[in-house]
Design an enzyme around this catalytic site. Structure first.
Site, mmCIF file in Angstrom:
data_model
loop_
_atom_site.group_PDB
_atom_site.id
_atom_site.type_symbol
_atom_site.label_atom_id
_atom_site.label_comp_id
_atom_site.label_asym_id
_atom_site.label_seq_id
_atom_site.Cartn_x
_atom_site.Cartn_y
_atom_site.Cartn_z
ATOM 1 C CG ASP A 182 -2.095 0.915 1.099
ATOM 2 O OD1 ASP A 182 -2.380 1.370 -0.025
ATOM 3 O OD2 ASP A 182 -2.735 1.206 2.126
ATOM 4 N N GLY A 225 0.023 5.448 -4.367
ATOM 5 C CA GLY A 225 -0.598 6.729 -4.737
ATOM 6 C C GLY A 225 0.025 7.877 -3.955
ATOM 7 N NE ARG A 226 -1.376 6.603 1.306
ATOM 8 C CZ ARG A 226 -1.525 5.681 2.249
ATOM 9 N NH1 ARG A 226 -1.287 5.988 3.507
ATOM 10 N NH2 ARG A 226 -1.914 4.463 1.925
ATOM 11 N NE ARG A 274 -4.371 6.913 -6.979
ATOM 12 C CZ ARG A 274 -4.193 6.581 -5.699
ATOM 13 N NH1 ARG A 274 -3.954 7.516 -4.800
ATOM 14 N NH2 ARG A 274 -4.283 5.329 -5.321
ATOM 15 C CG HIS A 301 -0.204 2.105 -9.302
ATOM 16 N ND1 HIS A 301 -0.425 1.788 -7.981
ATOM 17 C CD2 HIS A 301 -1.300 2.817 -9.697
ATOM 18 C CE1 HIS A 301 -1.597 2.285 -7.598
ATOM 19 N NE2 HIS A 301 -2.145 2.917 -8.625
ATOM 20 C CB SER A 360 -8.779 -5.168 -3.319
ATOM 21 O OG SER A 360 -9.391 -3.914 -3.511
ATOM 22 C CD GLU A 374 -13.547 -5.003 -1.708
ATOM 23 O OE1 GLU A 374 -12.344 -5.321 -1.680
ATOM 24 O OE2 GLU A 374 -14.472 -5.838 -1.620
ATOM 25 C CG LEU A 429 9.145 -17.358 -4.030
ATOM 26 C CD1 LEU A 429 8.978 -17.381 -2.509
ATOM 27 C CD2 LEU A 429 9.730 -16.004 -4.437
ATOM 28 N NE ARG A 433 -7.882 0.958 5.260
ATOM 29 C CZ ARG A 433 -7.620 2.241 5.496
ATOM 30 N NH1 ARG A 433 -7.806 2.743 6.703
ATOM 31 N NH2 ARG A 433 -7.167 3.030 4.538
ATOM 32 C CD GLU A 464 2.730 -13.480 15.528
ATOM 33 O OE1 GLU A 464 2.803 -12.302 15.934
ATOM 34 O OE2 GLU A 464 2.185 -14.399 16.177
HETATM 35 C C1 IPE Z 1 -5.447 -2.728 -0.348
HETATM 36 O O1 IPE Z 1 -5.109 -1.396 -0.462
HETATM 37 C C2 IPE Z 1 -5.450 -3.358 -1.724
HETATM 38 C C3 IPE Z 1 -4.163 -3.559 -2.328
HETATM 39 C C4 IPE Z 1 -3.004 -3.306 -1.778
HETATM 40 C C5 IPE Z 1 -4.184 -4.097 -3.660
HETATM 41 P P1 IPE Z 1 -6.213 -0.254 -0.610
HETATM 42 O O2 IPE Z 1 -5.469 1.016 -0.740
HETATM 43 O O3 IPE Z 1 -7.176 -0.589 -1.686
HETATM 44 O O4 IPE Z 1 -6.969 -0.353 0.797
HETATM 45 P P2 IPE Z 1 -7.849 0.716 1.571
HETATM 46 O O5 IPE Z 1 -8.866 1.238 0.585
HETATM 47 O O6 IPE Z 1 -6.932 1.803 2.023
HETATM 48 O O7 IPE Z 1 -8.453 -0.021 2.721
HETATM 49 C C1 IPE Z 2 -1.530 0.227 -3.415
HETATM 50 O O1 IPE Z 2 -1.291 1.599 -3.434
HETATM 51 C C2 IPE Z 2 -1.686 -0.373 -4.790
HETATM 52 C C3 IPE Z 2 -3.076 -0.736 -5.142
HETATM 53 C C4 IPE Z 2 -4.088 -0.722 -4.328
HETATM 54 C C5 IPE Z 2 -3.302 -1.155 -6.516
HETATM 55 P P1 IPE Z 2 -2.484 2.645 -3.433
HETATM 56 O O2 IPE Z 2 -2.834 2.955 -4.847
HETATM 57 O O3 IPE Z 2 -3.608 2.165 -2.603
HETATM 58 O O4 IPE Z 2 -1.788 3.894 -2.764
HETATM 59 P P2 IPE Z 2 -2.436 4.894 -1.709
HETATM 60 O O5 IPE Z 2 -2.939 4.067 -0.582
HETATM 61 O O6 IPE Z 2 -3.519 5.613 -2.424
HETATM 62 O O7 IPE Z 2 -1.300 5.775 -1.315
HETATM 63 MG MG MG Z 3 -4.064 2.381 -0.628
#
Ligand code: IPE
Ligand code: IPE
Ligand code: MG
Length: 257
Positions: A37, A40-41, A50, A54, A82, A84, A148, A211, A224
């Site tokens: 995760d 994007g940030r 964004r 990636h 995901s 979502e 692996l 989360r 863990e």
């Molecule tokens: C979880 O990250 C999904 C992936 C890393 C692919 P998200 O960025 O989608 O999760 P939320 O929305 O912050 O819970």
């Molecule tokens: C995780 O990074 C990658 C995917 C969910 C595809 P994010 O894209 O969720 O990055 P943030 O959380 O917005 O920084």
């Molecule tokens: Mg995210």
């Protein structure tokens, strides 16, 4: 078991050496799962779109696979997209679907040479044909590798996975292939996308969020957890080593004493 000399060559920085000295080679987690995760940030902080985040995250995956091979981890699961994540803007989603194909095709030969077996978990339905096809090809091409297992969670949701397993079991019960009184934990596990894989010992999440975001809900019952504020594109071999050493300091009780 991993080789100490090879580990020392790979984890060569001074701070890595300190952790390496503490690493117990015989107690490396068998399965490490990662919620990657913060892409994007990472990009936003640099004034970039964004998708640039990636793209930058690919390097971190490459390094994590190398480090997992060095450490002798058997299974590495990464949360790539995901169920979502379809809620995101259309162009981000479509860029991601293209990026998965591009990277997979670019890395296939190397992964294969390294003895990595690729496996995809998630719903195939809903994925663009080109993306589903690229992963199916990668699975076929690497099916005999065993150093692996690299599991990519793509269009994956833990609740969706459980619903799919329940449906598959219900169909078998309705058609007389199984007796409902025989449904136990093992049978449920055998109907999940992860059938045949051990549960994750260690679950890592980057970017500091506390989360689970619908990841491996059934399988992480006793994993863990290790969270770092590092954003995924900045994650490197040192972070993985630190997570593994922290994991080894813990006492896993599984409800017992
Ligand atoms: C979880 O990250 C999904 C992936 C890393 C692919 P998200 O960025 O989608 O999760 P939320 O929305 O912050 O819970
Ligand atoms: C995780 O990074 C990658 C995917 C969910 C595809 P994010 O894209 O969720 O990055 P943030 O959380 O917005 O920084
Ligand atoms: Mg995210």
């Amino acid at each position: 078991m991993p080789d100490r000399a090879s580990l020392e060559a790979f984890f060569s920085s001074k701070r890595d050496r300190e952790f390496l000295a503490e690493l117990a080679l015989e107690r490396v987690p068998r399965h490490v799962a990662i919620i990657m995760d913060g892409n994007g940030r990472w990009a936003t902080k640099r004034g970039l779109p964004r998708i640039a985040g990636h793209r930058a995250g690919v390097k971190a995956i490459r390094e994590t696979i190398q480090a997992a091979l060095e450490l002798g981890i058997d299974v590495l699961t990464v949360y790539s997209f995901s169920s979502e994540n379809w809620r995101r803007p259309k162009d981000e989603v479509s860029h991601l679907m293209d990026l998965f194909v591009e990277v997979l095709e670019q890395e296939m030969t190397t992964l294969d040479k390294l003895g990595v077996r690729v496996r995809v978990i998630g719903r195939r339905e809903g994925l663009p044909e080109r993306t589903a096809e690229a992963f199916a090809r990668a699975e076929r091409q690497t099916a005999d590798n065993d150093r692996l297992t690299y599991v990519v969670a793509l269009n994956y949701g833990g609740r969706q996975e459980i619903a799919d397993a329940v449906r598959a079991i219900a169909v078998k019960a309705a058609t007389g292939q199984l007796d409902p009184s025989g449904i136990d934990l093992e049978m449920v596990a055998d109907h999940l996308y992860t059938a045949g894989l051990p549960d994750p010992d260690l679950l890592i999440r980057t970017s500091g969020e506390l989360r689970v975001s619908n990841f491996l809900l059934w399988q992480i019952a006793y994993s863990e957890m290790w969270v770092t504020s590092t954003l995924w594109p900045d994650f490197d071999r040192h972070d993985l080593l630190k997570a593994v050493v922290d994991y080894q300091r813990r006492s896993r009780r599984f409800g017992g004493l």
